[in-house]
Design an enzyme around this catalytic site. Structure first.
Site, PDB file in Angstrom:
ATOM      1  N   ASP A   1     -10.841 -11.536  10.942  1.00 64.84           N
ATOM      2  CA  ASP A   1      -9.918 -11.872   9.679  1.00 64.84           C
ATOM      3  C   ASP A   1      -8.441 -11.833  10.571  1.00 64.84           C
ATOM      4  OD1 ASP A   1      -8.788 -11.636   7.211  1.00 64.84           O
ATOM      5  OD2 ASP A   1      -8.734  -9.579   7.135  1.00 64.84           O
TER       6      ASP A   1
ATOM      7  N   ASP B   1       2.399   1.962   3.367  1.00 62.37           N
ATOM      8  CA  ASP B   1       3.147   1.284   3.988  1.00 62.37           C
ATOM      9  C   ASP B   1       4.607   1.440   3.721  1.00 62.37           C
ATOM     10  OD1 ASP B   1       1.061  -0.471   4.131  1.00 62.37           O
ATOM     11  OD2 ASP B   1       1.384  -1.751   2.437  1.00 62.37           O
TER      12      ASP B   1
ATOM     13  N   HIS C   1       0.773  -1.155   0.136  1.00 59.91           N
ATOM     14  CA  HIS C   1       0.172  -0.076  -0.099  1.00 59.91           C
ATOM     15  C   HIS C   1       1.082   1.287  -0.031  1.00 59.91           C
ATOM     16  CE1 HIS C   1      -2.330  -3.112   2.582  1.00 59.91           C
ATOM     17  NE2 HIS C   1      -3.367  -2.318   2.054  1.00 59.91           N
TER      18      HIS C   1
HETATM   19  C1  XLS Z   1      -7.676  -6.612   4.525  1.00 50.79           C
HETATM   20  C2  XLS Z   1      -7.243  -6.921   3.091  1.00 50.79           C
HETATM   21  C3  XLS Z   1      -6.134  -5.811   2.834  1.00 50.79           C
HETATM   22  C4  XLS Z   1      -5.864  -6.217   1.252  1.00 50.79           C
HETATM   23  C5  XLS Z   1      -5.010  -4.951   0.618  1.00 50.79           C
HETATM   24  O1  XLS Z   1      -8.384  -7.356   5.075  1.00 50.79           O
HETATM   25  O2  XLS Z   1      -6.803  -8.117   3.199  1.00 50.79           O
HETATM   26  O3  XLS Z   1      -4.943  -6.036   3.368  1.00 50.79           O
HETATM   27  O4  XLS Z   1      -5.231  -7.252   0.916  1.00 50.79           O
HETATM   28  O5  XLS Z   1      -5.657  -3.698   0.930  1.00 50.79           O
HETATM   29 CA    CA Z   2      -7.283 -10.405   5.448  1.00 50.55          CA
END
Ligand code: XLS
Ligand code: CA
Ligand code: CA
Length: 438
Positions: free
Chosen positions: A307, A104, A101
């Site tokens: 997640d 990052d 990103h």
């Molecule tokens: C979040 C996502 C994110 C994407 C990229 O849950 O996995 O990290 O992969 O923005």
């Molecule tokens: Ca994820």
């Protein structure tokens, strides 16, 4: 520049009997499987955010790991130290791709012009590091979910000024992706969804998201981006309802707005299970629509409803994934370890163990999937299951030439049809086990 991961050697393949924790037991880059090297089947990628930025902070506590890499956090010196750490890490593991990103890479400034200047500086440095290596960008993206300005979304925001800001971030992230040789560009709709219909115009928001994506495609193509745009579906978290719930929903959205030629799916395993699907279901739905692009290789926890982004260790799931990927003829993207160490796994060694685990898990998945395909019994069973459609009437139905009246007449003539043959699920599961654990 001095070595950061001291005492960690280059990770090599040593075979399944090796007890060396810093070696691959299954991932053998040059081993040929179904006519292709493992490294070509499995273009692995490092996620900049988890590996180089995240340090264990969660809702209940602060960092447990040290990711300063000997520089002061929040500075450009730290941004460069992360590049040094990232390249040393990828080279030691034989990882050829990274995903990022915008935020990052550098600390975000108050003024976007300054942020962009920092991004130019850091990507010049990344380009320098790339020289003499075969490391490239797999995909780039813009973080349009962390900053408070995006609390109502980016493409779906209620503020036209925030919408413009999102456009500016996408424009820059696309330029950086092209600069770094990226294969793809991801849209993960972090805040593109809503909490309640009481304050939301869903149609308006979806149209605006589509318009932003259309502008991104037009701009990307105008600056020479020839790769795929990806939607990364996720059903919830952070929003209660996310517009890109799953692959089927995202594909429907892309078709609705005429974006389906430029976009494919980036399927994340943990997002699939959050949507109440298996990983392989999401891959299959993408593949049959010609939209299997890339994979975020991780896994969730069946006890937790969020997640967790764990490193993949589930060989069964990796096998089912690789079956889908092989049948689809491979990926145009790659396998991005969008995964983080558990909070108490907080040393440099743990960063390597995570990747070794993930890479070995997918190597096993590939080996097993190839065996299942070579064995042929599963494919033969599925083919046999639909055999009645090879009859003249079946072919008429398949070619779209049959009418309802004609089929009804046939049904009346034959009386009650016999029940279809058994699905033999337990028998098929037994075959999979016998191949996995031979
Ligand atoms: C979040 C996502 C994110 C994407 C990229 O849950 O996995 O990290 O992969 O923005
Ligand atoms: Ca994820
Ligand atoms: Ca992801």
């Amino acid at each position: 520049m001095s070595e950061i991961f001291k005492n960690i050697p280059e990770i090599k393949y040593e075979g399944k009997d090796s007890k060396n924790p810093l070696a691959f037991r299954y991932y053998d880059a040059n081993r040929v499987i179904l006519g292709k090297k493992m490294s070509e089947h499995l273009p692995f990628a490092m996620a900049w955010w988890h590996n180089l930025c995240a340090a264990g902070t969660d809702m209940f506590g602060r960092d447990t790991a040290d990711k300063s890499f000997n520089a002061e956090k929040g500075t450009m010196a730290h941004a460069k130290a992360k590049v040094d750490a990232g390249f040393e890490f990828m080279q030691k593991l034989g990882i050829k791709y990274f995903c990022f990103h915008d935020v990052d890479l550098v600390p975000e400034a108050d003024d976007i012009k300054e942020t962009n200047r920092r991004l130019d500086e850091i990507t010049d440095y990344i380009l320098e590091k790339m020289q003499g290596t075969d490391i490239k960008c797999l995909w780039g993206t813009a973080n349009m979910f962390s900053n408070p300005r995006f609390m109502n979304g980016a493409g779906s925001t209620s503020s036209v000024d925030v919408y413009c800001f999102a456009a500016a971030q996408i424009k820059k992230a696309l330029e950086l992706t092209v600069k770094l040789g990226g294969r793809g560009y991801v849209f993960w709709g972090g805040r593109e969804g809503y909490e309640t219909l009481l304050n939301t115009d869903v149609k308006f928001e979806q149209e605006n998201i589509a318009a932003l994506m259309r502008m991104a495609v037009d701009y990307g193509r105008s600056i020479g981006f020839t790769g795929d745009f990806y939607i990364e579906p996720k059903p919830k978290e952070p929003m209660r309802h996310q517009y890109d719930f799953d692959a089927a929903t995202a594909i429907g959205f892309l078709r609705q707005y005429g974006l389906d030629k430029d976009f494919k799916m980036n399927i994340e395993a943990n997002h699939a299970t959050l949507a109440g699907h298996t990983f392989e279901h999401e891959l299959r739905i993408s593949a049959i629509n010609g939209m299997l692009g890339s994979i975020d290789a991780n896994q969730g926890d069946y006890l937790l409803g969020w997640d967790t982004d764990e490193f993949p260790s589930d060989v069964y799931s990796a096998t089912m994934c690789m079956l889908e990927v092989l049948r689809a003829g491979g990926l145009t993207g790659g396998f991005n370890f969008d995964a983080k160490n558990r909070r108490p796994s907080n040393t440099y060694e743990d960063m390597f163990y995570g990747f070794i685990l993930g890479m070995d898990t997918f190597a096993l998945g590939l080996i097993n999937a190839a065996k299942i395909i070579e064995d042929g019994r599963l494919d033969a069973f599925v083919k046999q299951k639909y055999q009645s459609f090879e009859s003249p009437v079946g072919e008429k139905i398949r070619s779209g030439k049959a009418t309802l009246a004609e089929l009804a007449a046939r049904a009346e003539e034959m009386g009650a049809p016999a029940n279809p043959a058994s699905g033999r699920q337990e028998y098929l599961l037994g075959i999979v086990n016998s191949i996995l654990f031979n």
